[in-house]
Design a protein around this motif. Structure first.
Motif, PDB file in Angstrom:
ATOM      1  N   UNK A  49      -2.665 -26.495   3.053  1.00 52.38           N
ATOM      2  CA  UNK A  49      -2.206 -25.205   2.528  1.00 52.38           C
ATOM      3  C   UNK A  49      -0.845 -25.327   1.852  1.00 52.38           C
ATOM      4  N   UNK A  50      -0.048 -26.297   2.242  1.00 52.64           N
ATOM      5  CA  UNK A  50       1.287 -26.465   1.667  1.00 52.64           C
ATOM      6  C   UNK A  50       1.321 -27.180   0.332  1.00 52.64           C
ATOM      7  N   UNK A  57      -3.665 -17.541  -3.448  1.00 54.92           N
ATOM      8  CA  UNK A  57      -4.899 -16.752  -3.563  1.00 54.92           C
ATOM      9  C   UNK A  57      -6.138 -17.637  -3.716  1.00 54.92           C
ATOM     10  N   UNK A  58      -6.029 -18.709  -4.487  1.00 53.08           N
ATOM     11  CA  UNK A  58      -7.167 -19.607  -4.682  1.00 53.08           C
ATOM     12  C   UNK A  58      -7.533 -20.295  -3.371  1.00 53.08           C
ATOM     13  N   UNK A  59      -6.546 -20.805  -2.648  1.00 48.43           N
ATOM     14  CA  UNK A  59      -6.831 -21.443  -1.353  1.00 48.43           C
ATOM     15  C   UNK A  59      -7.483 -20.439  -0.399  1.00 48.43           C
ATOM     16  N   UNK A  86      -1.835 -13.508   1.126  1.00 47.93           N
ATOM     17  CA  UNK A  86      -2.017 -14.572   0.137  1.00 47.93           C
ATOM     18  C   UNK A  86      -2.158 -14.063  -1.292  1.00 47.93           C
ATOM     19  N   UNK A  87      -2.462 -12.793  -1.444  1.00 48.73           N
ATOM     20  CA  UNK A  87      -2.642 -12.251  -2.783  1.00 48.73           C
ATOM     21  C   UNK A  87      -4.094 -12.214  -3.247  1.00 48.73           C
ATOM     22  N   UNK A  88      -5.019 -12.687  -2.441  1.00 45.98           N
ATOM     23  CA  UNK A  88      -6.437 -12.571  -2.789  1.00 45.98           C
ATOM     24  C   UNK A  88      -6.851 -11.114  -2.613  1.00 45.98           C
ATOM     25  N   UNK A  89      -7.475 -10.541  -3.618  1.00 43.91           N
ATOM     26  CA  UNK A  89      -7.825  -9.122  -3.580  1.00 43.91           C
ATOM     27  C   UNK A  89      -9.227  -8.911  -3.010  1.00 43.91           C
TER      28      UNK A  89
END
Length: 131
Positions: A49-50, A57-59, A86-89
């Motif tokens: 993840x780092x 968002x993609x991860x 994470x910003x994933x919608x």
């Protein structure tokens, strides 16, 4: 695990999952699972993840697709909650779950859509399964 790797992994873990979740996991750690907790903090959160080659968002979306396809509902729900960080919608998650339906099967996607509605409230009007 080096102190630097552990610190970095813990920072990423907290950024993605949130302090409340991580604090609960740390508090519940025993001598039996301490090595496992160290491993996932370093390997999953620090080493994977780092990395900078994929954004958060993609991860997050890749993780959700894999967990849904493999039927890991509890981890899927945890990462749905983390998607807020994470910003994933919800719309992107919906599209990923359509891919899961196509490539991993409708039952896997159906379970994941039910969790999506339950966890993120994406469609609270209908809590029944789609199929």
């Amino acid at each position: 695990m080096t102190d630097q790797r552990a610190e970095y992994g813990m920072r990423v873990r907290r950024e993605v999952l949130g302090d409340e979740h991580v604090d609960r996991a740390v508090a519940a750690t025993t001598d039996l699972d301490a090595p496992f907790q160290d491993y996932i903090t370093g390997a999953a959160w620090g080493d994977v993840w780092g990395r900078e080659e994929l954004d958060r968002p993609t991860r997050s979306l890749v993780t959700l697709a894999l967990l849904a396809a493999l039927g890991h509902e509890r981890e899927f729900e945890m990462h749905l909650r983390a998607s807020r960080n994470t910003g994933a919608t919800p719309e992107q998650i919906r599209e990923v779950l359509l891919h899961v339906a196509l490539y991993a099967g409708v039952p896997a996607a159906n379970t994941a859509f039910a969790a999506l509605k339950r966890v993120l409230g994406a469609d609270p009007a209908d809590d029944e399964e789609a199929s």
